[in-house]
Scaffold this motif. Structure first.
Motif, PDB file in Angstrom:
ATOM      1  N   SER A   1      79.125  21.166   9.460  1.00 30.50           N
ATOM      2  CA  SER A   1      79.367  22.528   8.988  1.00 30.50           C
ATOM      3  C   SER A   1      80.260  23.329   9.936  1.00 30.50           C
ATOM      4  O   SER A   1      80.534  24.493   9.693  1.00 30.50           O
ATOM      5  CB  SER A   1      78.036  23.264   8.825  1.00 30.50           C
ATOM      6  N   GLY A   2      80.723  22.724  11.023  1.00 30.55           N
ATOM      7  CA  GLY A   2      81.621  23.448  11.919  1.00 30.55           C
ATOM      8  C   GLY A   2      81.441  23.062  13.374  1.00 30.55           C
ATOM      9  O   GLY A   2      80.738  22.089  13.702  1.00 30.55           O
ATOM     10  N   GLY A   3      82.067  23.831  14.232  1.00 39.51           N
ATOM     11  CA  GLY A   3      82.062  23.541  15.666  1.00 39.51           C
ATOM     12  C   GLY A   3      80.665  23.561  16.264  1.00 39.51           C
ATOM     13  O   GLY A   3      80.313  22.700  17.078  1.00 39.51           O
ATOM     14  N   SER A   4      79.858  24.538  15.867  1.00 41.87           N
ATOM     15  CA  SER A   4      78.514  24.656  16.459  1.00 41.87           C
ATOM     16  C   SER A   4      77.678  23.424  16.151  1.00 41.87           C
ATOM     17  O   SER A   4      77.041  22.843  17.042  1.00 41.87           O
ATOM     18  CB  SER A   4      77.801  25.907  15.927  1.00 41.87           C
ATOM     19  N   GLU A   5      77.693  23.008  14.884  1.00 43.56           N
ATOM     20  CA  GLU A   5      76.893  21.833  14.519  1.00 43.56           C
ATOM     21  C   GLU A   5      77.410  20.581  15.226  1.00 43.56           C
ATOM     22  O   GLU A   5      76.612  19.758  15.711  1.00 43.56           O
ATOM     23  CB  GLU A   5      76.893  21.622  12.992  1.00 43.56           C
ATOM     24  N   SER A   6      78.720  20.428  15.304  1.00 47.17           N
ATOM     25  CA  SER A   6      79.286  19.249  15.978  1.00 47.17           C
ATOM     26  C   SER A   6      78.875  19.211  17.440  1.00 47.17           C
ATOM     27  O   SER A   6      78.493  18.160  17.969  1.00 47.17           O
ATOM     28  CB  SER A   6      80.812  19.250  15.857  1.00 47.17           C
ATOM     29  N   ASP A   7      78.936  20.367  18.117  1.00 46.74           N
ATOM     30  CA  ASP A   7      78.517  20.427  19.527  1.00 46.74           C
ATOM     31  C   ASP A   7      77.049  20.044  19.658  1.00 46.74           C
ATOM     32  O   ASP A   7      76.671  19.253  20.533  1.00 46.74           O
ATOM     33  CB  ASP A   7      78.714  21.852  20.082  1.00 46.74           C
ATOM     34  N   ASN A   8      76.203  20.615  18.799  1.00 46.16           N
ATOM     35  CA  ASN A   8      74.765  20.302  18.831  1.00 46.16           C
ATOM     36  C   ASN A   8      74.528  18.814  18.657  1.00 46.16           C
ATOM     37  O   ASN A   8      73.803  18.180  19.428  1.00 46.16           O
ATOM     38  CB  ASN A   8      74.029  21.059  17.714  1.00 46.16           C
TER      39      ASN A   8
HETATM   40  C1  PLP Z   1      84.480  28.928  17.421  1.00 46.93           C
HETATM   41  C2  PLP Z   1      84.016  27.974  18.435  1.00 46.93           C
HETATM   42  C3  PLP Z   1      82.878  27.186  18.235  1.00 46.93           C
HETATM   43  C4  PLP Z   1      82.004  27.332  17.021  1.00 46.93           C
HETATM   44  O1  PLP Z   1      82.624  26.892  15.849  1.00 46.93           O
HETATM   45  P1  PLP Z   1      82.029  27.313  14.429  1.00 46.93           P
HETATM   46  O2  PLP Z   1      82.781  26.481  13.455  1.00 46.93           O
HETATM   47  O3  PLP Z   1      82.300  28.775  14.278  1.00 46.93           O
HETATM   48  O4  PLP Z   1      80.565  26.990  14.451  1.00 46.93           O
HETATM   49  C5  PLP Z   1      82.531  26.270  19.197  1.00 46.93           C
HETATM   50  N1  PLP Z   1      83.271  26.126  20.312  1.00 46.93           N
HETATM   51  C6  PLP Z   1      84.373  26.864  20.553  1.00 46.93           C
HETATM   52  C7  PLP Z   1      85.153  26.637  21.798  1.00 46.93           C
HETATM   53  C8  PLP Z   1      84.778  27.817  19.631  1.00 46.93           C
HETATM   54  O5  PLP Z   1      85.857  28.549  19.873  1.00 46.93           O
END
Ligand code: PLP
Length: 396
Positions: free
Chosen positions: A68-75
């Motif tokens: 679903s996005g960056g946050s989920e991928s990081d998690n």
């Molecule tokens: C925006 C951002 C995220 C989070 O991404 P989302 O898709 O909004 O969840 C994570 N890491 C960095 C460095 C970002 O700039």
């Protein structure tokens, strides 16, 4: 008139991305898991998008998981590496003090479970050295996670070198490349990356869709349980329209990456030069080793929130650094990490450019910021103390 200089928070969708999405909201709406022909057309589109996205970062399609996005991928990246380490008795993770909260909060959760976390210093220029990573590695280290480019101050980390250190020691390396994607070259092979996070809305794609790249052979831990989508590693019906939009946006950004970087760097440096003329101001982060579109300043004697509101009155959309901390009185953890004291960190301004930013917009912005800073200082009791010598300037 509106001048949008908050592209690090989110970007406008490109025409190519919107166009790529439309058919999948209208005629091709099948579920890729369905066996009938409507589902199979959607499944083919999914395969195609996965291939194209993989090609943009030097990966193979099987290494791409849609999230679903960056946050989920990081998690998911961090939890997967942690579970793998745990099984081998390795519960030490290395990261930096100025990661995105999606990384830091996941690490804090693991710390409560008994993991040990080392957060490396990023120095005043906002850059961690691969040597620091090498020195922090222990026998029980299972993961190193260092972002490619910082979301507030735009500084670029030596991820290829860090990846090489990790590879040599057999330790997994994750990079949050959310701010870098579409602006800096990504090649997971050449850059020694095991796990990588992307988010479409930071490169002119739709919101709520992202990618987790995991090198072949690295087992992922589910964050979302359910159906067998994404090889059983991420349940939920695939967001086909968003995935198609993301593929189109990433391809477009990567095709024009060098030309865009060249154009943005000129505008960025002009903005930095202009804002440096304001007295008692300082650029945050290295002047050169930073994203082509990122400018971040602190102004002494200023309160960031008021600066943003007055700039908005002048038609300029800016940020004080991080959308996550806005509304709270805590200064940015990124600015504290590079050694800015609380008072100074409160007076920050982030301006993040896009390919559509014009020279005229930059000239207007330089004038507007100078006027607003002067106005706010003229009303500030702190500023009065500073110029009368009652208080000492921090920024010379
Ligand atoms: C925006 C951002 C995220 C989070 O991404 P989302 O898709 O909004 O969840 C994570 N890491 C960095 C460095 C970002 O700039």
């Amino acid at each position: 008139m509106q001048i949008y200089l908050d592209n690090a928070a989110t970007t406008k969708m490109s025409a190519a991305a919107i166009e790529a999405m439309l058919p999948y909201m209208d005629t091709v709406y099948g579920n890729p898991s369905s066996l009938h022909s409507a589902g199979q057309v959607a499944a083919e589109a999914l395969t195609d998008a996965r291939q194209r996205i993989a090609a943009c970062i030097g990966a193979s399609p099987k290494e791409i998981t849609f999230t679903s996005g960056g946050s989920e991928s990081d998690n998911q990246a961090i939890l997967s590496a942690a579970r793998l380490g745990e099984r081998r008795g390795k519960k030490h993770i290395i990261s930096t003090a100025f990661e995105h909260h999606a990384v830091l909060h996941t690490l804090a959760k693991l710390e409560k479970e008994g993991f040990e976390i080392t957060l490396l210093d990023v120095h005043e220029n906002g850059i961690v050295l691969s040597q620091q990573v090498a020195e922090a590695i222990r026998d029980d280290t299972c993961l190193v996670t260092v972002m490619y480019a910082n979301n507030e101050i735009g500084t670029i980390q030596p991820i290829k070198e860090i990846g090489a250190v990790c590879r040599e020691k057999g330790i997994l390396f994750h990079t949050d490349a959310v701010q870098a994607a579409g602006h800096l070259h990504i090649d997971v092979q050449e850059q020694n990356i095991d796990l990588l996070s992307l988010s479409a809305h930071k490169f002119h794609g739709p919101k709520g869709i992202g990618v987790l790249y995991a090198r072949k052979g690295i087992p992922l831990t589910n964050v979302i349980e359910g159906g067998a989508q994404e090889r059983g590693k991420r349940a939920g019906t695939e967001n086909i329209p968003a995935i198609m939009g993301m593929a189109a946006a990433l391809e477009e950004a990567c095709t024009h990456i060098d030309a865009n970087a060249k154009k943005l760097t000129v505008l960025r440096d002009k903005l930095i030069e202009g804002l440096s003329q304001i007295s008692h101001s300082v650029l945050n982060g290295d002047a050169k080793q930073r994203l082509p579109g990122n400018v971040n300043f602190c102004f002494e004697g200023i309160e960031g929130e008021s600066l943003l509101l007055l700039l908005d009155d002048k038609g300029i959309c800016a940020s004080s650094g991080s959308a996550c901390t806005s509304g709270s009185l805590d200064p940015s953890h990124v600015l504290l990490a590079i050694g800015r004291v609380h008072d100074i960190a409160h007076g920050s301004l982030r301006l993040s450019l896009s390919e559509e930013t014009t020279n005229e917009e930059i000239e207007y912005t330089i004038k507007a910021v100078a006027e607003v800073v002067e106005y706010l200082r003229s009303m500030s009791p702190i500023w009065r103390d500073l110029i009368s010598g009652k208080k000492e300037f921090v920024i010379k």
